[in-house]
Design an enzyme around this catalytic site. Sequence first.
Site, PDB file in Angstrom:
ATOM      1  N   SER A 212      -6.440  60.027 -33.764  1.00 14.60           N
ATOM      2  CA  SER A 212      -7.163  58.770 -33.979  1.00 14.60           C
ATOM      3  C   SER A 212      -8.162  58.944 -35.116  1.00 14.60           C
ATOM      4  CB  SER A 212      -7.875  58.371 -32.687  1.00 14.60           C
ATOM      5  OG  SER A 212      -8.376  57.069 -32.788  1.00 14.60           O
ATOM      6  N   ASN A 213      -8.851  57.874 -35.439  1.00 16.30           N
ATOM      7  CA  ASN A 213      -9.930  57.918 -36.430  1.00 16.30           C
ATOM      8  C   ASN A 213     -11.242  57.631 -35.731  1.00 16.30           C
ATOM      9  OD1 ASN A 213      -8.288  58.296 -38.640  1.00 16.30           O
ATOM     10  ND2 ASN A 213      -8.151  56.130 -39.126  1.00 16.30           N
ATOM     11  N   ARG A 214     -12.312  58.104 -36.279  1.00 17.35           N
ATOM     12  CA  ARG A 214     -13.621  57.755 -35.702  1.00 17.35           C
ATOM     13  C   ARG A 214     -13.945  56.317 -36.090  1.00 17.35           C
ATOM     14  NH1 ARG A 214     -18.058  62.104 -36.960  1.00 17.35           N
ATOM     15  NH2 ARG A 214     -19.150  60.938 -35.356  1.00 17.35           N
TER      16      ARG A 214
END
Length: 419
Positions: A212-214
Amino acid sequence: MQTTGPSLTGVRLVLAVTGSIAAYKAVGLLRLLRREDATVNVVMTAGACRFVTPLTFEVLSGSHVATDLFEAHQEMLHLSLPEQAQAILIAPATANCLAKAALGLADDLLSTMLLTTQCPVIFAPAMDGDMWRHQTVVEHVATLRRRGAVIVEPEEGSLASGRLGQGRLADEQRILSALQAAVRPRRDWTGRRLLISAGPTQEAIDPVRFISNRSSGKMGYALAQAAQARGAEVLLVSGPTALRPPAGIEFCAVTTAEEMRKAIMTRFAWSDTVIMAAAVADFRPAQPSAQKLKKQQHPVTNLKLEPTDDILSELGARRTRQVVVGFAAETEDLLAHAREKLQAKGVDLLVANDVTAAGSGFGSDTNRVVLLNRDGDVTELPLLPKRDVADHILDRILALQTGRRSQTTRPRTRTPRKE
Ligand code: CTP
């Protein structure tokens, strides 16, 4: 010079002053409100009366200044004052006042009024920088915001203590703008349809792990809420976040980049503006495992990734009448990378932010962004609460749409020359 006339004619307000040294600035604020033609009832706490006398406010407001919950009066002031007011402005608001409001304490006229009122409440805090940053104050401010209060954040500069920090009462024009927006909300997005993405996407490695991405989703949610408040129909397509779906906004929850792409493409034709505020994963595991991978299988060395579709580029290529807006999260060479993305993705407006800068990081309630458009305009905004950043972005989109309309109508109105 052109003048638009007073902006608060017919508006009745309560100006509440609490016990900060900045109470003297409330005198200037009262004069400004009166110049804008507002009818103002002033309420002062006991602390405020230690700094400035009620008489000063009485003379300038032209009416009785209420200071005491128990004062002998024909009306019950804690009920009648808020009932008649279109907004309550608390300036300066001390840490104590914020705490009492957040906790629902009612031990004086102002705090009791805040429990009876239905009208918009605007807090303009002023205090020492360490107090403003204190976790308790941060939490109380968040509680008040969540309940719909407007917070006009204090400014950076030299404080009464002689120290530098964020704690100075906001400039009176900023307070006035917040008040104007509260009593006469802008409806300039009425009739517009905004499709907006927010939050991260998650790409499964196996049933328990993902890439995922932050991203907290706060910027995208702030944009959705600001557009709705300004009259737009909004569809928010959100990856997994800790935020509650905003009331009154059509909401579509997705998990993966592909689900987000499908949700957005399905409603693209419906929209006239699309904002991709989501942090879409660029890669996903090529073959997610149906079972939990065991450590012994060395999942990291054997993990094969494939790129996801770039949703924003697809929107840029497919759009017909839509204004398409992208974000660029960068950690270096902000402007150079942002310019590349603006061109490469074919968008009208790019909102770039350095995610490593103080106050602009992931999860923060503030953001410092740069807006770039296709004409080469570059606008740097100061560090602002995300809701204010959202309003600036929405203003810029409206300006682009107006410009586009006048460009498409201009050739048609040109008179053909006789040969
Ligand atoms: N975006 C998208 N689809 C993707 C990746 C990104 O629509 N698969 C959008 C984001 O929502 C954002 C913009 O593209 O509006 C830029 O995203 P960003 O992560 O800053 O850039 P990338 O295109 O992913 O490029 P890089 O990771 O190389 O910086």
